[in-house]
Design an enzyme around this catalytic site. Structure first.
Site, mmCIF file in Angstrom:
data_model
loop_
_atom_site.group_PDB
_atom_site.id
_atom_site.type_symbol
_atom_site.label_atom_id
_atom_site.label_comp_id
_atom_site.label_asym_id
_atom_site.label_seq_id
_atom_site.Cartn_x
_atom_site.Cartn_y
_atom_site.Cartn_z
ATOM 1 N N CYS A 143 89.791 26.965 92.998
ATOM 2 C CA CYS A 143 90.092 26.800 94.417
ATOM 3 C C CYS A 143 91.281 25.886 94.665
ATOM 4 C CB CYS A 143 88.873 26.270 95.174
ATOM 5 S SG CYS A 143 88.295 24.653 94.618
ATOM 6 N N GLU A 163 86.326 18.815 88.988
ATOM 7 C CA GLU A 163 87.541 18.099 89.407
ATOM 8 C C GLU A 163 87.902 16.956 88.479
ATOM 9 O OE1 GLU A 163 87.685 17.833 94.048
ATOM 10 O OE2 GLU A 163 85.608 17.534 93.419
ATOM 11 N N HIS A 191 101.651 14.864 106.058
ATOM 12 C CA HIS A 191 101.194 15.778 107.094
ATOM 13 C C HIS A 191 102.254 16.810 107.449
ATOM 14 C CE1 HIS A 191 97.717 13.065 108.575
ATOM 15 N NE2 HIS A 191 97.249 14.113 107.944
ATOM 16 N N ARG A 217 82.081 23.508 100.492
ATOM 17 C CA ARG A 217 82.068 22.223 99.783
ATOM 18 C C ARG A 217 81.419 21.195 100.700
ATOM 19 N NH1 ARG A 217 87.797 19.697 98.644
ATOM 20 N NH2 ARG A 217 87.618 19.165 100.854
ATOM 21 N N ASN A 246 93.851 20.800 91.597
ATOM 22 C CA ASN A 246 94.694 19.700 92.076
ATOM 23 C C ASN A 246 94.199 18.368 91.528
ATOM 24 O OD1 ASN A 246 95.799 21.761 93.545
ATOM 25 N ND2 ASN A 246 95.085 21.057 95.533
ATOM 26 N N ARG A 302 86.329 23.487 103.572
ATOM 27 C CA ARG A 302 86.330 22.025 103.544
ATOM 28 C C ARG A 302 85.539 21.534 104.761
ATOM 29 N NH1 ARG A 302 91.744 23.722 102.675
ATOM 30 N NH2 ARG A 302 92.453 23.388 100.536
ATOM 31 N N ARG A 304 98.965 13.196 92.355
ATOM 32 C CA ARG A 304 99.605 14.425 92.829
ATOM 33 C C ARG A 304 100.395 14.208 94.107
ATOM 34 N NH1 ARG A 304 96.042 17.219 96.679
ATOM 35 N NH2 ARG A 304 94.030 16.184 96.822
#
Length: 951
Positions: free
Chosen positions: A884, A813, A577, A720, A836, A684, A847
């Site tokens: 993205c 993805e 975070h 999304r 990602n 998101r 990741r």
């Protein structure tokens, strides 16, 4: 506190032998829900390891450490055997207590039991007991007398290593220490009780003041039992009970032999005072060692087998605990148990050995582990530092970590040394401590609420809200409450519970979830500062680069962003975070630097390069000037890019790339448009579902989405659908725990289990859109059936709502979606590549794991080939492709994405002007040539070297 009740005692039992007794107890514990099947085997295994005969006709069989996972609820069951059962070594058991304990809840009961053993006639009274109440009364012992003076240990009444060959000789030595008169001497020599593990008790009425003597010896036998130490008591009343309780702690921990082997009276006195589980000055007990595993693949089968072979050379009992795992001890002589610890590179092992050759075993094991157990090892610097001391470092030294937020920072270091909280371990008034902890929790919650109200950063508010939820978690409160009831002080109870919870979280195989341990420790420190009246560290008043073991999210929220030039942490990962907040605030940041960074001296000049993942410490003048020039150039380019932010991203030969913004909520939509975004390339939508006690209804969702459409003013919104699961759980939507949530039920898979949530979301999006452009995409689509489920639901809702400008797409993805792009392209309107996740799934590299940062590179040729396949399939059917993921903002990756034919990229709002400026520098023809070469490259490093041709 656990207590034995009449319902836990069966009187007048007749059983053939020890095994039959243990089987009966295990079956009873299982019937009452205390244990799972198989616990009996663990109890029998314990009997093979060590005697469980306590003395005075009482035995306490219990399971081994390895079978603790079978304990569902702590419990004790007692069988009264008036005829007695042979318990080995000539001892008969008349009362057998079967114990199931997953923690230490049962210890107070056993302490009372140990005190009761001091009564000479206990065995006969137990045998002759006629009722359950008789058993409970005998085990409780006499009530403590408030008038009895409390007796304490005195070094002058202790003697170690006494040369003796008989118990009588030890008793004479004890009488000399006590300066016993003739009456006391005769009574002491007539009294002898074996407490277990070679410890004996002699007790007599005191003629004067109460006294207690301790003598130890090298060892011999008396009446077939070992003799290692004698406690001699000349007492009246119950003032000696605390001494018996302290000794009982050692015996119940199976450490009586180690206690008797203490080198001198000072060590013996200290050990009794601190207890069997207290650490030494270095944080470890004398029979413990801490070692870091530096094997590249951790402790797998081959090095584990070597470790077991070494352990088996010694008689000592060897226990191993992974401090970065679940915190449980396992048998160091079991290969399966060692492998089950899940030891990875950099994990710390706590080795504990007990036995005559314990020291030699520990020394050889530590040496072998440090040398790699037959394998090559990583540099020692990768291990954590236990003590924060400033280390001399050569000028112009470059240290490497993982870039978490791009940019260059130049300035003095501020190395934050962890706060030391000083507090007592125990307290007398549990109720007062509970009130104290409750007040501290309330104050911490008030502080968090105020911080959330003061911040203007939406992500910061979300994280502080999550911290408030953690602070009020009932599991933390219940765990701390249990510790308070066992005599812990409020700070000790709270921090023990925080440390346990954080350790369990850090043991998650999912690195992103493991990084949430920082959030738990963050709220823990906040409460500790209140409890201990200790202020948290004060940061400098001048600009600085902040270095810490870990920077908590609340630290980032409360810091002065104008003074913090950059962030550097010894641990953590790019998904922590604090890293997320650093990116949102535009502050360069490095993570996973290793413990060595904590040895740097505050005030030392340094250069932080968030793009390269490096920290240049005490740089040479030449290096410093180069960094300043690069920083000035970055600033100039950023200013120029901002001035031209509204211009389209068109290459030198006329090819346009659409550039949108990635958003985690709708509040920043207007700011993204102001920053030059041509739309939202990724919304998101799970933000609508977070921070709630129940799922948002149709009206709530529609209102949120309408804010984005209004701010976009006709620009497209790519939304999304809900992407939650084991790695991003919702409090009102519990999901089973998964070993690997990234490969589990998440994204579209989870929505298939709760279709009503997806249907409501689709209806809210379509209704909010009206005649404004909406692009909907589904996450984690790997299979045709998943896509058809989502599309058919969309078609049903759209037939009712009839939004005017809608496209339906797939997030690419997982490799299967790219490999089947030709199939999906026939039915989908567009693809959006989440680089990602696509990178981590293609390369099997988490990741969020800093150790795999070099491998987890989206410019790996394998990833680029999947992107090329996706673009080719889409264009063959007249569909468009966006990117993205973070790769779209990588200056080295942009020319490749252009060359591969990507039509749109979506990046964080702050990067939009820079991305558009970078596109304007490129020639599409040269980008295509570069992409062709990259697809033929061997690895990501080669690809990045190629990108230098187009700089």
């Amino acid at each position: 506190m656990l207590s034995l009740t009449t319902q836990d005692v069966k009187m007048g039992q007749t059983l053939a032998d020890k095994q039959a007794v243990i089987s009966a107890l295990a079956e009873w514990l299982e019937q009452d829900g205390n244990v799972a099947a198989g616990y009996a085997d663990g109890m029998l295994a314990r009997e093979a390891q060590t005697a469980t005969y306590l003395g005075q006709g009482i035995a306490i069989p219990h399971g081994t450490q390895e079978c603790r996972h079978l304990v569902k609820q702590t419990g004790i069951k007692a069988l009264h055997l008036p005829d007695g059962v042979d318990w080995g070594d000539g001892e008969k058991a008349y009362l057998v207590l079967g114990i199931a304990a997953g923690s230490d809840e049962h210890l107070e009961l056993l302490r009372r039991l140990a005190r009761a053993l001091s009564r000479d006639d206990l065995a006969e009274q137990v045998r002759r007991a006629e009722s359950r109440q008789d058993i409970l009364r005998l085990l409780q012992g006499e009530e403590e007398s408030s008038q009895a003076p409390v007796l304490g240990w005195r070094r002058e009444w202790m003697r170690t290593g006494v040369e003796a060959t008989s118990l009588a000789a030890l008793q004479r030595a004890a009488c000399e220490l006590l300066n016993a008169d003739d009456t006391e001497r005769q009574a002491l020599q007539a009294s002898s009780l074996h407490l277990g593990q070679g410890w004996w008790l002699s007790q007599a009425p005191a003629s004067g003041e109460p006294r207690a003597a301790l003598v130890t010896t090298t060892g011999f036998e008396h009446s077939g039992q070992p003799v290692r130490a004698l406690l001699a008591l000349a007492v009246n009343g119950n003032g000696h009970r605390p001494l018996l309780a302290q000794l009982a702690d050692w015996l119940l921990a199976d450490k009586g032999q180690a206690l008797a082997a203490m080198a001198d009276s000072t060590a013996l006195h200290t050990a009794l005072a601190r207890g069997p589980h207290a650490p030494g000055e270095d944080g470890l007990a004398d029979n413990q060692r801490l070692v870091v595993v530096r094997n590249h693949q951790g402790l797998h089968a081959r090095p584990g087998a070597m470790m077991v072979q070494i352990a088996k050379q010694f008689e000592a009992d060897i226990r191993v605990r992974n401090l970065d795992g679940d915190g449980h001890d396992v048998n160091g002589k079991s290969l399966m148990k060692l492998i089950g610890l899940g030891v990875r590179p950099g994990h710390q092992l706590l080795l504990t050995a007990e036995g005559p050759d314990a020291a030699a075993a520990l020394e050889q094991l530590v040496t072998a582990i440090n040398e790699g157990l037959g394998e090559d090892v990583m540099p020692v610097a990768a291990g954590p530092t236990l003590v924060h001391q400033v280390q001399d470092i050569a000028p112009d030294t470059e240290m490497r970590g993982v870039g978490a937020s791009p940019g260059t920072a130049i300035g003095p270091l501020f190395v934050e040394v962890p706060v030391h909280f000083d507090y007592p371990d125990t307290a007398c008034d549990a109720d007062a401590e509970q009130r104290r902890l409750k007040a501290a929790l309330a104050q911490a919650d008030t502080d968090l609420a105020a911080a959330a109200e003061a911040t203007h950063e939406p992500q910061a508010r979300d994280i502080l809200s999550m911290h408030r939820e953690l602070l009020g978690d009932p599991a933390l409160a219940e765990g701390a409450q249990a510790r308070l009831q066992r005599g812990a002080s409020a700070p000790a109870a709270w921090w023990s519970e925080i440390d346990s919870a954080a350790t369990r979280q850090a043991a998650s195989p999912n690195a992103m979830l493991a990084e949430r341990a920082a959030d738990i420790r963050d709220i823990g420190r906040r409460v500790m500062a209140i409890l201990c009246d200790t202020p948290l560290p004060q940061t400098p008043n001048a600009p600085y680069i902040w270095v810490a073991e870990d920077i908590g999210p609340s630290d980032v929220v409360n810091m002065n962003a104008e003074l913090v030039l950059g962030l550097v942490t010894a641990g953590g990962g790019p998904s922590s975070h604090s890293a997320i907040l650093a990116r949102s605030l535009g502050i360069p940041a490095l993570v996973a630097m290793g413990g060595a960074v904590m040895g740097l001296k505050s005030g030392t000049q340094a250069i932080l390069n968030g793009d390269a993942g490096t920290l240049h410490v005490a740089p040479a003048d030449r290096v410093l000037e180069q960094a300043k020039a690069r920083q000035a150039q970055e600033r100039q380019l950023a200013e120029q890019a901002w001035e031209h932010r509204d211009q389209a991203a068109v290459t030198t030969d006329g090819h346009r790339l659409e550039v949108g913004a990635n958003l985690g909520d709708t509040a920043k939509t207007a700011a993204a448009v102001e920053g030059g975004a041509e739309g939202v390339g990724l919304l998101r939508t799970e933000f609508v579902f977070m921070g709630r006690s129940q799922a948002p209804d149709l009206a709530q969702q529609q209102a949120e989405y309408d804010k984005a459409f209004t701010a976009l003013n006709g620009r497209p919104l790519v939304a999304r659908t809900l992407d939650v699961g084991g790695d991003k759980p919702l409090p009102y939507w519990p999901v089973p725990k998964e070993d690997n949530p990234f490969l589990g039920v998440r994204g579209i898979r989870l929505c298939m289990q709760q279709p009503e949530l997806l249907e409501t979301q689709l209806r809210a999006l379509l209704t909010a859109a009206g005649d404004r452009p909406l692009r909907i995409m589904f996450p984690m689509v790997a299979d045709w059936a998943e896509w058809r489920f989502a599309k058919e639901m969309f078609e049903r809702v759209q037939a009712e709502v009839q939004a005017a400008d809608v496209q339906l797409g797939i997030m690419v993805e997982v490799p299967s979606a790219a490999l089947n792009a030709q199939l999906f392209a026939q039915d989908a309107d567009f693809f959006s590549i989440g680089t990602n996740d696509l990178t981590q799934y293609t390369l099997a590299a988490d990741r969020g794991n800093g150790e795999l940062a070099a491998l987890s590179d989206g410019l790996h040729p394998a990833v680029l080939r999947l992107i090329a396949m996706t673009v080719e399939a889409a264009h063959a059917h007249g569909k468009w492709v966006g990117v993205c993921g973070e790769l779209g903002a990588d200056p080295q990756a942009l020319p490749l994405l252009l060359g591969l034919g990507v039509d749109e990229v979506s990046v964080s709002p702050g990067r939009v002007p820079l991305v558009k400026a970078r596109v304007r520098e490129c020639s599409l023809a040269r980008c295509k040539d570069l992409a062709a070469k990259a697809l033929r490259a061997r690895d990501a490093q080669t690809v990045r070297a190629l990108t230098g041709e187009i700089q």
